[in-house]
Design an enzyme around this catalytic site. Structure first.
Site, PDB file in Angstrom:
ATOM      1  N   ARG A   6       0.804  -1.235   0.000  1.00 21.24           N
ATOM      2  CA  ARG A   6       0.000   0.000   0.000  1.00 21.24           C
ATOM      3  C   ARG A   6       0.834   1.280   0.000  1.00 21.24           C
ATOM      4  NH1 ARG A   6      -3.921  -1.083   4.830  1.00 21.24           N
ATOM      5  NH2 ARG A   6      -2.453  -2.768   5.282  1.00 21.24           N
ATOM      6  N   TYR A  46      36.685  28.451  -9.510  1.00 23.28           N
ATOM      7  CA  TYR A  46      36.654  27.381 -10.516  1.00 23.28           C
ATOM      8  C   TYR A  46      37.093  27.927 -11.859  1.00 23.28           C
ATOM      9  CZ  TYR A  46      34.625  23.424 -13.107  1.00 23.28           C
ATOM     10  OH  TYR A  46      34.425  22.322 -13.902  1.00 23.28           O
ATOM     11  N   ASN A  74      37.038  41.862   6.514  1.00 25.29           N
ATOM     12  CA  ASN A  74      35.740  42.321   6.013  1.00 25.29           C
ATOM     13  C   ASN A  74      35.695  42.134   4.502  1.00 25.29           C
ATOM     14  OD1 ASN A  74      33.230  44.171   6.866  1.00 25.29           O
ATOM     15  ND2 ASN A  74      33.910  44.678   4.805  1.00 25.29           N
ATOM     16  N   GLN A 105      13.690 -14.753   5.488  1.00 28.08           N
ATOM     17  CA  GLN A 105      12.465 -15.566   5.530  1.00 28.08           C
ATOM     18  C   GLN A 105      12.341 -16.308   4.211  1.00 28.08           C
ATOM     19  OE1 GLN A 105       8.906 -13.429   6.582  1.00 28.08           O
ATOM     20  NE2 GLN A 105       7.592 -15.239   6.423  1.00 28.08           N
ATOM     21  N   TYR A 139       7.850  -5.152  15.259  1.00 28.86           N
ATOM     22  CA  TYR A 139       7.745  -4.940  13.813  1.00 28.86           C
ATOM     23  C   TYR A 139       8.662  -3.810  13.345  1.00 28.86           C
ATOM     24  CZ  TYR A 139       3.211  -7.488  13.902  1.00 28.86           C
ATOM     25  OH  TYR A 139       2.219  -8.409  14.043  1.00 28.86           O
ATOM     26  N   GLY A 140       9.070  -3.920  12.106  1.00 26.91           N
ATOM     27  CA  GLY A 140       9.902  -2.868  11.522  1.00 26.91           C
ATOM     28  C   GLY A 140       9.130  -1.650  11.078  1.00 26.91           C
ATOM     29  N   ASN A 195      -4.445  -6.978  19.300  1.00 27.81           N
ATOM     30  CA  ASN A 195      -3.056  -7.425  19.364  1.00 27.81           C
ATOM     31  C   ASN A 195      -2.176  -6.390  18.673  1.00 27.81           C
ATOM     32  OD1 ASN A 195      -0.602  -8.782  19.144  1.00 27.81           O
ATOM     33  ND2 ASN A 195      -1.274  -9.994  17.386  1.00 27.81           N
TER      34      ASN A 195
HETATM   35  C1  UD1 Z   1      -0.509  -8.816  12.515  1.00 24.13           C
HETATM   36  C2  UD1 Z   1      -1.080  -9.754  13.553  1.00 24.13           C
HETATM   37  C3  UD1 Z   1      -2.340  -9.139  14.130  1.00 24.13           C
HETATM   38  C4  UD1 Z   1      -2.018  -7.797  14.735  1.00 24.13           C
HETATM   39  C5  UD1 Z   1      -1.352  -6.892  13.711  1.00 24.13           C
HETATM   40  C6  UD1 Z   1      -0.869  -5.637  14.372  1.00 24.13           C
HETATM   41  C7  UD1 Z   1      -0.499 -12.007  12.852  1.00 24.13           C
HETATM   42  C8  UD1 Z   1      -0.980 -13.262  12.227  1.00 24.13           C
HETATM   43  N1  UD1 Z   1      -1.370 -11.019  12.921  1.00 24.13           N
HETATM   44  O1  UD1 Z   1      -1.447  -8.686  11.463  1.00 24.13           O
HETATM   45  O2  UD1 Z   1      -2.875  -9.986  15.110  1.00 24.13           O
HETATM   46  O3  UD1 Z   1      -3.193  -7.164  15.211  1.00 24.13           O
HETATM   47  O4  UD1 Z   1      -0.213  -7.562  13.134  1.00 24.13           O
HETATM   48  O5  UD1 Z   1      -0.359  -4.767  13.417  1.00 24.13           O
HETATM   49  O6  UD1 Z   1       0.632 -11.968  13.300  1.00 24.13           O
HETATM   50  N2  UD1 Z   1       5.863  -9.870   8.332  1.00 24.13           N
HETATM   51  C9  UD1 Z   1       6.979 -10.611   8.008  1.00 24.13           C
HETATM   52  N3  UD1 Z   1       6.799 -11.767   7.305  1.00 24.13           N
HETATM   53  C10 UD1 Z   1       5.581 -12.200   6.919  1.00 24.13           C
HETATM   54  C11 UD1 Z   1       4.447 -11.418   7.261  1.00 24.13           C
HETATM   55  C12 UD1 Z   1       4.625 -10.254   7.985  1.00 24.13           C
HETATM   56  O7  UD1 Z   1       8.104 -10.258   8.328  1.00 24.13           O
HETATM   57  O8  UD1 Z   1       5.490 -13.248   6.287  1.00 24.13           O
HETATM   58  C13 UD1 Z   1       6.058  -8.618   9.065  1.00 24.13           C
HETATM   59  C14 UD1 Z   1       5.622  -7.433   8.265  1.00 24.13           C
HETATM   60  O9  UD1 Z   1       6.705  -6.895   7.544  1.00 24.13           O
HETATM   61  C15 UD1 Z   1       5.110  -6.479   9.346  1.00 24.13           C
HETATM   62  C16 UD1 Z   1       4.632  -7.411  10.432  1.00 24.13           C
HETATM   63  O10 UD1 Z   1       5.234  -8.638  10.203  1.00 24.13           O
HETATM   64  O11 UD1 Z   1       6.151  -5.691   9.868  1.00 24.13           O
HETATM   65  C17 UD1 Z   1       3.128  -7.520  10.464  1.00 24.13           C
HETATM   66  O12 UD1 Z   1       2.695  -8.008   9.239  1.00 24.13           O
HETATM   67  P1  UD1 Z   1       1.265  -7.617   8.685  1.00 24.13           P
HETATM   68  O13 UD1 Z   1       1.054  -8.330   7.413  1.00 24.13           O
HETATM   69  O14 UD1 Z   1       1.095  -6.152   8.691  1.00 24.13           O
HETATM   70  O15 UD1 Z   1       0.345  -8.284   9.813  1.00 24.13           O
HETATM   71  P2  UD1 Z   1      -1.184  -8.046  10.010  1.00 24.13           P
HETATM   72  O16 UD1 Z   1      -1.916  -8.864   9.039  1.00 24.13           O
HETATM   73  O17 UD1 Z   1      -1.455  -6.611  10.061  1.00 24.13           O
END
Ligand code: UD1
Ligand code: CA
Length: 498
Positions: free
Chosen positions: A19, A394, A384, A79, A108-109, A177
């Site tokens: 997005r 240059y 001054n 990953q 999270y990042g 969460n």
């Molecule tokens: C996740 C949580 C949800 C929580 C929400 C908060 C799970 C299953 N769900 O949902 O309960 O309310 O975060 O924001 O955990 N990422 C990876 N590898 C992946 C998928 C995601 O590194 O395969 C990282 C993403 O880069 C991101 C974070 O994990 O930083 C969250 O991923 P995102 O897809 O945003 O999770 P949500 O579906 O929002």
């Protein structure tokens, strides 16, 4: 409160960030002068973990290179093609020592307002309660999209259900969460081994770990926080701007509480690595960026952008753009000055209106007040530089350096064709085009002598108003025939006889 060092912090940053609609990976977008993943790393580092891993996949090379640059000690974990936060965490554990034990944090990042202090609180709560897993939660008016916290009848956390997997009844739950957790390392590893992908998204959910631990009889807890901003992630550019503004609001407020006057916090942008001394005043529309430092009592702005610039105590910097510059104590800069890298202005020195400087060492009390380009110069203390001086550094091929000695004086509208060495205590006459050195005590005059040609107007401009004015003045035996200008003056007769 002191807490034990966590065994590891794992930062999940493998997701795509679709997005954002950007060629730049989401976690490399910046607010407050720092990348989103940089904010996550700073919060993680505040817990002093034994290990720190960042999980990458999307735009792996760019993200890994950035992490290596800002935090070389961090482990990069790749990953694989299995999707989900659970799989991401598992890949991080695989990249960390196998004998990891104790507390592991997962963050999270893309959650840039989370602070190290909140993570330290989480560890204290988690270890203090003896839980196998503790999740940071928040109550949201609109919990749409988040995983919901499922609690027992006695209020204990039983698990987390994702929005897409939730029943209508579960969707009505407002406790969400945040995605930030503390786990016991052994429980995390074991439970992840049992997490499947049988859910609406076909992903390996980290959230399943809580339910699995709970079913195995392990206590699971929640750390409910009020500061919702700290759990908020960036998914698009609207959120990027919203979180950027809130970060800035917090940062400007912090500086005001430290004794800095910020007249208009809404139009003042201060990067997270900036430092500001007491009683400094920041006027509207000012950006202090990068590693800029502002000395006590200095006044900055309005309409000023300083990047990686050092400003001394009680200096004044008005309507200025400066990058990698040093401005000495009680010096004055602006309005409308452009200081490029390598500009060093001494104490009580001045760089004035419409002056551009680059690689310019300007000594204590030296002045470059008006309309000047000063590139590749060393200007001694108390010198001054007259209005409209150009240091022509240059020659079309190479850059050359000019020195102006201390207490020397360069007249207005002078071009100094570098390299030139003007000694201490020397003068350069206004309007000179200087190509050679000047010795102490000399004045260099490098311009055409003034020559006045009698009767030229009558011959070459006959019939004009100019000719009529000349004739009237001549007949009246004066220089000016209107009253204002016929007042006796003392300048004039000697004018231009240099
Ligand atoms: C996740 C949580 C949800 C929580 C929400 C908060 C799970 C299953 N769900 O949902 O309960 O309310 O975060 O924001 O955990 N990422 C990876 N590898 C992946 C998928 C995601 O590194 O395969 C990282 C993403 O880069 C991101 C974070 O994990 O930083 C969250 O991923 P995102 O897809 O945003 O999770 P949500 O579906 O929002
Ligand atoms: Ca998200």
């Amino acid at each position: 409160m002191t807490t034990a060092r966590p065994a590891a912090v794992i930062i999940l940053a493998a997701g795509e960030g679709t997005r954002m609609k950007s060629a730049t990976p989401k976690v490399l977008h910046r607010i407050g002068g720092r990348s989103l993943v940089g904010h996550a790393l700073a919060a993680a580092r505040a817990t002093n973990p034994q290990h720190l891993a960042v999980v990458v996949r999307h735009e792996r090379e760019l993200v890994a290179a950035h992490v290596a640059e800002i935090d070389p000690a961090a482990t990069i974990a790749d990953q694989d093609e299995v999707k989900g936060t659970g799989r991401a965490t598992e890949c991080a554990l695989d990249a960390l020592p196998t004998d990891l034990s104790g507390t592991v944090l997962v963050t999270y990042g893309d959650v840039p307002l989370l602070t190290g202090a909140t993570l330290v609180d989480l560890i204290a709560r988690h270890e203090g309660s003896g839980s196998a897993a503790t999740v940071i939660t928040a109550n949201l008016d609109n919990p749409q999209g988040y995983g919901r916290i499922i609690r027992d009848t006695d209020g204990a956390v039983a698990g987390i259900v994702e929005q897409k997997d939730a029943t209508e009844e579960q969707r009505a739950i407002t406790e969400i969460n945040s995605g930030i957790y503390a786990f016991d390392a052994a429980v995390l590893r074991e439970a992840l081994g049992r997490v499947g992908t049988d859910n609406a998204q076909g992903e390996k959910y980290l959230t399943d770990v809580l339910g699995i631990a709970r079913e195995a009889g392990r206590p699971v807890g929640a750390h409910l926080i009020d500061d919702l901003w700290q759990t908020e992630g960036v998914n698009d550019r609207v959120q990027l701007a919203t979180l950027g503004r809130e970060l800035n609001r917090r940062n400007t407020e912090r500086w005001m509480r430290e004794g800095v006057t910020i007249v208009d916090p809404a139009t003042t942008w201060i990067d997270v690595d900036v430092t500001i001394g007491r009683d400094a005043t920041i006027l509207p529309n000012t950006q202090l960026l990068g590693a800029t430092t502002i000395g006590a009592g200095a006044t900055i702005g309005p309409d000023t952008t300083l990047t990686d610039t050092e400003v001394g105590e009680r200096a004044e910097v008005k309507r200025t753009e400066a990058n990698l510059a040093e401005i000495g104590p009680e010096a004055s800069v602006g309005p409308f000055s452009y200081l490029r890298p390598g500009t060093v202005l001494g104490a009580k020195g001045k760089i004035g209106g419409f002056v551009e400087t680059k690689n310019a060492q300007i000594g204590d009390g030296a002045k470059v007040p008006h309309l000047t380009y000063a590139g590749d110069v060393t200007i001694g203390e108390g010198a001054n530089i007259g209005a409209g001086t150009i240091f022509a550094n240059y020659d079309g091929v190479a850059k050359h350096h000019t020195t102006v000695g201390k207490h020397s004086f360069v007249g207005s509208d002078t071009v100094i064709v570098a390299p030139v060495d003007i000694a201490d205590g020397a003068y350069v006459a206004a309007g000179s085009t200087l190509t050679g050195d000047v010795e102490p005590g000399q004045i260099a005059v490098a311009r055409g002598r003034q020559k006045n040609v009698d009767g030229w107007v009558a011959r070459a401009r006959a019939g004009t108003k100019t000719e009529a004015a000349a004739q009237a003045a001549t007949e009246a035996g004066t220089r000016h025939t209107d009253t204002a200008a016929t007042e006796p003056t003392t300048h004039g007769d000697e004018q231009g006889r240099a």
